[in-house]
Each structure stands twice: as structure tokens, then as C-alpha cells.
Scaffold this motif. Sequence first.
Motif, PDB file in Angstrom:
ATOM      1  N   THR A  29       9.190  -4.420   5.602  1.00  0.00           N
ATOM      2  CA  THR A  29       8.421  -3.822   6.691  1.00  0.00           C
ATOM      3  C   THR A  29       8.674  -2.323   6.782  1.00  0.00           C
ATOM      4  O   THR A  29       7.735  -1.533   6.964  1.00  0.00           O
ATOM      5  CB  THR A  29       8.767  -4.505   8.026  1.00  0.00           C
ATOM      6  N   ALA A  30       9.933  -1.916   6.653  1.00  0.00           N
ATOM      7  CA  ALA A  30      10.242  -0.484   6.679  1.00  0.00           C
ATOM      8  C   ALA A  30       9.523   0.249   5.547  1.00  0.00           C
ATOM      9  O   ALA A  30       8.972   1.343   5.738  1.00  0.00           O
ATOM     10  CB  ALA A  30      11.752  -0.271   6.576  1.00  0.00           C
ATOM     11  N   GLY A  31       9.520  -0.364   4.358  1.00  0.00           N
ATOM     12  CA  GLY A  31       8.818   0.249   3.232  1.00  0.00           C
ATOM     13  C   GLY A  31       7.326   0.359   3.467  1.00  0.00           C
ATOM     14  O   GLY A  31       6.686   1.359   3.095  1.00  0.00           O
ATOM     15  N   LEU A  32       6.725  -0.654   4.092  1.00  0.00           N
ATOM     16  CA  LEU A  32       5.288  -0.609   4.397  1.00  0.00           C
ATOM     17  C   LEU A  32       4.966   0.491   5.397  1.00  0.00           C
ATOM     18  O   LEU A  32       3.980   1.223   5.250  1.00  0.00           O
ATOM     19  CB  LEU A  32       4.829  -1.951   4.963  1.00  0.00           C
ATOM     20  N   ILE A  33       5.770   0.591   6.459  1.00  0.00           N
ATOM     21  CA  ILE A  33       5.529   1.636   7.458  1.00  0.00           C
ATOM     22  C   ILE A  33       5.619   3.007   6.800  1.00  0.00           C
ATOM     23  O   ILE A  33       4.773   3.889   7.028  1.00  0.00           O
ATOM     24  CB  ILE A  33       6.529   1.516   8.619  1.00  0.00           C
ATOM     25  N   HIS A  34       6.639   3.188   5.958  1.00  0.00           N
ATOM     26  CA  HIS A  34       6.833   4.469   5.280  1.00  0.00           C
ATOM     27  C   HIS A  34       5.653   4.821   4.379  1.00  0.00           C
ATOM     28  O   HIS A  34       5.098   5.932   4.462  1.00  0.00           O
ATOM     29  CB  HIS A  34       8.124   4.416   4.461  1.00  0.00           C
ATOM     30  N   ALA A  35       5.277   3.898   3.517  1.00  0.00           N
ATOM     31  CA  ALA A  35       4.292   4.220   2.485  1.00  0.00           C
ATOM     32  C   ALA A  35       2.858   4.087   2.976  1.00  0.00           C
ATOM     33  O   ALA A  35       1.995   4.899   2.617  1.00  0.00           O
ATOM     34  CB  ALA A  35       4.515   3.311   1.266  1.00  0.00           C
ATOM     35  N   TRP A  36       2.578   3.069   3.793  1.00  0.00           N
ATOM     36  CA  TRP A  36       1.198   2.745   4.163  1.00  0.00           C
ATOM     37  C   TRP A  36       0.756   3.491   5.417  1.00  0.00           C
ATOM     38  O   TRP A  36      -0.266   4.171   5.437  1.00  0.00           O
ATOM     39  CB  TRP A  36       1.073   1.242   4.370  1.00  0.00           C
ATOM     40  N   LEU A  37       1.575   3.399   6.483  1.00  0.00           N
ATOM     41  CA  LEU A  37       1.182   4.017   7.745  1.00  0.00           C
ATOM     42  C   LEU A  37       1.488   5.514   7.761  1.00  0.00           C
ATOM     43  O   LEU A  37       0.623   6.327   8.103  1.00  0.00           O
ATOM     44  CB  LEU A  37       1.898   3.322   8.916  1.00  0.00           C
ATOM     45  N   LEU A  38       2.723   5.870   7.433  1.00  0.00           N
ATOM     46  CA  LEU A  38       3.131   7.270   7.515  1.00  0.00           C
ATOM     47  C   LEU A  38       2.770   8.054   6.259  1.00  0.00           C
ATOM     48  O   LEU A  38       2.479   9.248   6.330  1.00  0.00           O
ATOM     49  CB  LEU A  38       4.635   7.366   7.775  1.00  0.00           C
ATOM     50  N   GLY A  39       2.763   7.384   5.106  1.00  0.00           N
ATOM     51  CA  GLY A  39       2.490   8.080   3.850  1.00  0.00           C
ATOM     52  C   GLY A  39       1.058   8.032   3.393  1.00  0.00           C
ATOM     53  O   GLY A  39       0.658   8.796   2.504  1.00  0.00           O
ATOM     54  N   GLY A  40       0.250   7.136   3.960  1.00  0.00           N
ATOM     55  CA  GLY A  40      -1.159   7.044   3.593  1.00  0.00           C
ATOM     56  C   GLY A  40      -1.408   6.576   2.175  1.00  0.00           C
ATOM     57  O   GLY A  40      -2.479   6.828   1.608  1.00  0.00           O
ATOM     58  N   ALA A  41      -0.458   5.836   1.580  1.00  0.00           N
ATOM     59  CA  ALA A  41      -0.643   5.345   0.215  1.00  0.00           C
ATOM     60  C   ALA A  41      -1.686   4.232   0.184  1.00  0.00           C
ATOM     61  O   ALA A  41      -1.874   3.521   1.176  1.00  0.00           O
ATOM     62  CB  ALA A  41       0.685   4.818  -0.335  1.00  0.00           C
ATOM     63  N   PRO A  42      -2.390   4.065  -0.936  1.00  0.00           N
ATOM     64  CA  PRO A  42      -3.283   2.902  -1.068  1.00  0.00           C
ATOM     65  C   PRO A  42      -2.483   1.617  -0.875  1.00  0.00           C
ATOM     66  O   PRO A  42      -1.284   1.567  -1.207  1.00  0.00           O
ATOM     67  CB  PRO A  42      -3.810   3.028  -2.498  1.00  0.00           C
ATOM     68  N   PRO A  43      -3.104   0.562  -0.338  1.00  0.00           N
ATOM     69  CA  PRO A  43      -2.343  -0.655   0.003  1.00  0.00           C
ATOM     70  C   PRO A  43      -1.582  -1.258  -1.163  1.00  0.00           C
ATOM     71  O   PRO A  43      -0.450  -1.721  -0.987  1.00  0.00           O
ATOM     72  CB  PRO A  43      -3.412  -1.600   0.551  1.00  0.00           C
ATOM     73  N   ALA A  44      -2.153  -1.282  -2.369  1.00  0.00           N
ATOM     74  CA  ALA A  44      -1.438  -1.862  -3.510  1.00  0.00           C
ATOM     75  C   ALA A  44      -0.184  -1.062  -3.820  1.00  0.00           C
ATOM     76  O   ALA A  44       0.888  -1.638  -4.101  1.00  0.00           O
ATOM     77  CB  ALA A  44      -2.353  -1.920  -4.733  1.00  0.00           C
ATOM     78  N   ASP A  45      -0.289   0.260  -3.779  1.00  0.00           N
ATOM     79  CA  ASP A  45       0.883   1.112  -4.022  1.00  0.00           C
ATOM     80  C   ASP A  45       1.916   0.950  -2.916  1.00  0.00           C
ATOM     81  O   ASP A  45       3.125   0.899  -3.177  1.00  0.00           O
ATOM     82  CB  ASP A  45       0.458   2.574  -4.121  1.00  0.00           C
TER      83      ASP A  45
END
Length: 309
Positions: free
Chosen positions: A258-274
Motif C-alpha cells: 500500500t505504501a508503494g502504491l501511494i508513493h508511485a500511483w497517487l503521489l508519483g503519477g506513475a501508470p498503474p502497471a508501473d
Amino acid sequence: MASLDVVTVGSALIDHVYSLSNLPEPDGGAFVHDHTTTVGGVAANVGTGLDALDHDVGIVARLGEDATEEVETTLRTRGLDVTRVRSGTEESSYTLILRGPDGERMVVAGGRSVPRLRLDDTDREYLADADVVFTSAYAPDAVVAELVAARERGEIARLVFDLAGPLSELEGRGTTPDTIDRVLSVADLFVVGEVAARSYFGGAVADAVAALEHRSVPRAAVTRGDEGAVLLAGERTIDVPALSVPIEDTTGAGDAFTAGLIHAWLLGGAPPADAGRFAAGVAALNCTAEGACGRLPDEVSVRAFLADD
């Protein structure tokens, strides 16, 4: 103080970890090979993971007098802002984590400090300044309902919710089904494990994904342990395989994901697969050491691990 990237709300507690000869069957037994204590809880673990990923993180939590000094000191050492941690006279919440020889585990919770958490005006101001607010179903229903209402009014920017346990485990201490229904209408990211998904959605992973699609949740993750996860991004579903590592302890793997998802997806704006692959890397590395926060990596370590995988 300056605004924070993330504020986590809910459980910070003592984990009593027992390494057993075997996980006992009903009416069976086991032998304790080792016993350790550490600081855990979903809010504490997710916050610690995000701090390791170089975010400014605060936590809103309630402790009992018997654990305040140990928990506050540990969270402060991990880098979290603890100005909104308070204590009461009740027994502090705790978990008993029973770990088998192959990394499998059982978790039993007790204590009353987490269920007695309530928000005050200073907490509300603190949350309003954060880029993301995270909470879980282990937070009291009154607290989660207030966070939902604040998100509905636009008083908090983004809300992440983890349906961290089955409904039977939450009864009388955590978030109620009615409030979870409301969460689905406002959550910017909804995370649920396979066991909790069966309890709430009434079916397998595919049924949970279909229900989340029907509710138009913008971002969701259904985690499946060593089988990885399924992400939902609008109308798209993305399968995220688990990554292979030497497993020392799976405790906290879901919180690290979950922490990794928040970092990359929500805060980092990475594509979902990445973002999913990054989160899987965070979870995998954390499983290579003992404890819920055994080896929470920084971004450089995750990127290097993914490059070698």
C-alpha cells in the motif's frame, strides 16, 4: 509546521511476535522458538513505508499509557511526525502475531486504545494540510465516517482506505459495512486483501473487481498474497505478479504494498502497471527481514531490485 505529504490515521500499537514450531489447528498446540516485540499497526506501518520512500509523514493515533513512550519513540525514530499521537488510561492496543516455520501467520488483536480514537479540531486542521490521508478499517467507525464526510466536502485532498480485515473481525471496534459503502463513493484509492474481499463483497477476487468497477472507484487494488494483486484503474484491470525473494517474514507485506502504491500511483503519477510493479517490489523487499517494517526500502533500492529481477 509545513504541510505533510501523507497523514495516516488509526492503528499504532505493540506487535508481540511468536515464532512457532507450527501454526496450531483448533484444539492443537505449538512450541514458541522465539518471541520479540516491535511497533506495528496498519497506520504505523504504511506511514513508516512512506517515510522510507522519502515522504514527510505524520500519524494520528491513540495509545494506552502502558505503551505510549515505546510507540512514540519508535515512530519518531522512523521519521514520523507524532505531534498528533495522544494517550489515554486504557490498555494500549496490541497484536499477537503467530508465525509458522514457512512464514505463514495468524494475527490476534486486543486492547482498547485504537477503538477509542476520535478526531479533534487540531487533527482536522492537520489532515486538511496533507496531500493524502490514509486510514484503514481498523480505525474506529466514527473516525472513518468523519474522514469520508471531510472528503465529500473537499476538506481533505485525497483519501486512501484499506479494508484490512474481514467484517467479523471489525465488529464492535472498526469500520462498519455502512461506512465502507460510503468510502467506496469517495476513496481515491481503495485497497482490499483477498480474505477481506470475500467477507465484504461476498465472492472471489473477480467478484470484488467487478463490484469495484460497478461503483466506479477510480483506483483500487485487490491483493492476493504470494499470487500478487489486481489493480483497477477506471475501466482497466492490471494483473500485478508477486516478485520472488527469499522469504523471512510476510508480516506487513500488504502495508508495504500500500505504501508503494501511494508513493508511485497517487503521489508519483506513475501508470498503474508501473505503480503496481513498484509496490510489489516494496512488499517483496520487506519480506526479506523479520517484522512488519523489517526492511522497508528507499526508492533507489526498489528500482535496483526491479532492474535485476
